[in-house]
Design an enzyme around this catalytic site. Structure first.
Site, mmCIF file in Angstrom:
data_model
loop_
_atom_site.group_PDB
_atom_site.id
_atom_site.type_symbol
_atom_site.label_atom_id
_atom_site.label_comp_id
_atom_site.label_asym_id
_atom_site.label_seq_id
_atom_site.Cartn_x
_atom_site.Cartn_y
_atom_site.Cartn_z
ATOM 1 C CE LYS A 199 -3.485 2.397 2.710
ATOM 2 N NZ LYS A 199 -4.434 2.181 3.892
ATOM 3 C CE LYS A 252 -6.157 1.846 -0.183
ATOM 4 N NZ LYS A 252 -6.718 1.726 0.955
#
Ligand code: PBG
Length: 329
Positions: A199, A252
């Site tokens: 992420k 992400k």
């Protein structure tokens, strides 16, 4: 009438929709998608998020209706995020494991009404933190290990409420193994963990922070989320989560990180998920509203690119629209 011999003409495989569909390698299925939903307090509340046209904060009653509609479209998995009123936020995110708080009550209500729905819950402090950070903040520092206890309480409370998958989204160290152990010891060895393995500290989360009113009060998230310049580090992060027992590895955002999705896909024998985040949604919506892009075509092309890169699972705010479009075809 051709004046030269050309044995290899790739255009032959594009000559009609029938042939194109024969040779088509990738397809996005509604069953690949996870639809993130925003929950808020009250009754009959449907508050559109300005920076995410078509996406709303919903109160429990309307959220249940939304899930019912989605199930009828074949969308079965939902990632639920809470919008918490400021007065309930504190330094230690205590509201996050309050069994009478809106989040856990709603998870329970969804699972009661729709046991077939798969609910992914978010395990991070930011929606409940008065500091707007994902961990406990002391003297400006975001604490790694001290935050684990809060996360474990949150994860177990969510499992008790009926969560099928938990998503530890804070991108700090040791989350998966600590939460795996906490869940197992509490009797929830069947609850899955979707690791937010790679992420990034991204500008594309802006609209999500509007949706939850969860922007950091001070500083940024660069000491825990990854530097967008790095790819080798994503492999280390994924390897740790793999070894700690993650069931899925997530990347992400998605669109600016297709290379990372592909690297994880090549390297790990676990389903790869990608989070097509709020800012990626907002860009297409804004352009479409201006008449600069065709919404449906741009949406389908982006989702396809994520799938082609190697993601089996896509978390996307387009999930319902996509399912509606598929139904019409
Ligand atoms: C925070 C969290 C964020 C998102 C999901 N969980 C934002 C952040 O890290 O600040 C972003 C999702 C999106 O932008 O759609 N735990």
């Amino acid at each position: 009438m051709t004046d030269f011999f050309l044995p290899r003409r790739p255009r032959r495989n594009r000559k009609s929709e029938a042939v194109r569909s024969l040779v088509r390698e990738h397809e996005v299925h509604v069953s690949d998608l996870i639809f993130p939903l925003f929950l808020t307090e009250g009754k009959n509340v449907k508050h559109e998020i300005k920076s995410m046209p078509g996406i709303y904060r919903l109160s429990e009653d309307l959220l249940l209706k939304e899930i019912e509609e989605c199930l009828a479209l074949g969308l079965t998995t939902f990632a639920l995020f809470p919008h918490i009123t400021d007065s309930l936020k504190d330094k230690y995110a205590t509201e996050s494991y309050n069994p009478n708080g809106i989040y856990l009550k709603t998870v329970k209500a969804i699972k009661k009404q729709f046991p077939q729905a798969c609910i992914m819950t978010d395990v991070a402090m930011d929606p409940y933190s008065s500091d707007g950070h994902d961990g406990i903040v002391e003297q400006g520092e975001i604490l790694n290990d001290e935050t684990l206890e809060v996360l474990a309480k949150m994860a177990v409370a969510q499992a008790v409420a009926g969560a099928d998958i938990i998503g530890p989204s804070d991108m700090m160290d040791g989350r998966v193994s600590y939460l795996r152990e906490a869940l197992d010891l509490a009797g929830f060895s069947h609850v899955s963990i979707m690791a937010y393995s790679a992420k990034y500290a991204s500008a594309f989360y802006g609209p999500f922070r509007d949706a939850l009113d969860s922007a950091p009060k001070a500083g940024d998230k660069k000491t825990y989320q990854m530097d967008p310049a790095n790819s080798t580090e994503a492999m280390l992060e994924a390897e740790l989560d793999f070894n700690e027992g993650a069931d899925f590895l997530m990347v992400k955002p998605a669109l600016a990180y297709l290379d990372i999705i592909r690297s994880l896909y090549n390297e790990f024998d676990l389903p790869i998920a990608a989070y097509n985040v709020s800012g990626e949604y907002a860009m297409i919506k804004a352009a479409a509203q201006n008449g600069w892009l065709d919404n449906d075509k741009a949406m389908q092309e982006c989702l396809l690119s994520i799938k082609r890169a190697g993601a089996k699972i896509i978390l996307t705010y387009f999930a319902k629209e996509f399912a509606v479009l598929k139904k019409q075809k």
